[in-house]
Design a protein around this motif. Sequence first.
Motif, PDB file in Angstrom:
ATOM      1  N   VAL A  33      26.835   3.401  79.953  1.00 28.29           N
ATOM      2  CA  VAL A  33      26.835   1.943  79.998  1.00 28.29           C
ATOM      3  C   VAL A  33      27.652   1.456  78.814  1.00 28.29           C
ATOM      4  O   VAL A  33      27.290   1.759  77.671  1.00 28.29           O
ATOM      5  N   PRO A  34      28.763   0.746  79.051  1.00 28.31           N
ATOM      6  CA  PRO A  34      29.355   0.548  80.367  1.00 28.31           C
ATOM      7  C   PRO A  34      29.884   1.875  80.922  1.00 28.31           C
ATOM      8  O   PRO A  34      29.905   2.884  80.211  1.00 28.31           O
ATOM      9  N   GLU A  35      30.300   1.866  82.163  1.00 29.76           N
ATOM     10  CA  GLU A  35      30.750   3.097  82.818  1.00 29.76           C
ATOM     11  C   GLU A  35      31.968   3.703  82.118  1.00 29.76           C
ATOM     12  O   GLU A  35      32.083   4.908  81.998  1.00 29.76           O
ATOM     13  N   GLU A  36      32.883   2.869  81.650  1.00 29.69           N
ATOM     14  CA  GLU A  36      34.090   3.325  80.954  1.00 29.69           C
ATOM     15  C   GLU A  36      34.371   2.400  79.779  1.00 29.69           C
ATOM     16  O   GLU A  36      33.802   1.323  79.681  1.00 29.69           O
ATOM     17  N   GLY A  37      35.273   2.797  78.921  1.00 31.58           N
ATOM     18  CA  GLY A  37      35.682   1.947  77.808  1.00 31.58           C
ATOM     19  C   GLY A  37      35.645   2.700  76.492  1.00 31.58           C
ATOM     20  O   GLY A  37      35.167   3.824  76.415  1.00 31.58           O
ATOM     21  N   GLU A  38      36.167   2.066  75.468  1.00 32.08           N
ATOM     22  CA  GLU A  38      36.206   2.672  74.142  1.00 32.08           C
ATOM     23  C   GLU A  38      34.846   2.700  73.480  1.00 32.08           C
ATOM     24  O   GLU A  38      34.523   3.593  72.735  1.00 32.08           O
ATOM     25  N   THR A  39      34.029   1.666  73.726  1.00 27.43           N
ATOM     26  CA  THR A  39      32.713   1.576  73.101  1.00 27.43           C
ATOM     27  C   THR A  39      31.642   1.660  74.176  1.00 27.43           C
ATOM     28  O   THR A  39      31.559   0.808  75.056  1.00 27.43           O
TER      29      THR A  39
END
Length: 126
Positions: A33-39
């Motif tokens: 959570v979130p599914e993707e991203g840097e953080t």
Amino acid sequence: MYETITTNIMVKNVKETIQFYEEKLGFQKILSVPEEGETLDFAILSKDKISIMLQEQKNLIEEYPTLKLGEIVPTFTLFITVNDVVKVYNELKDKVKIAKELHKTFYGKDEFAIFDNNGNILTISC
């Protein structure tokens, strides 16, 4: 009544911790959570019959303010059982920082311990 227990580990960086557990220990990310991203705020990892949760420090402290400390200080160890501790030791010894070399314990088990990327101690035994 009770069915399972899963450790939720406070970490500084969920994404970096996922990378450590995937690359060094062979875990697989089930969700984040979130599914993707840097953080990332949270993730669940799994390998064989083991599941662990990872939660970013600030996020977890917002949920449980009593956990507020200046630094993450490990206050537990994870005890992982495997069916071939020598094989796992040989697979990991050059990839991770060893906390305690492979040895026979006072209770008759062969085990060793490693540090994860957050300084938590993972004891691996059979």
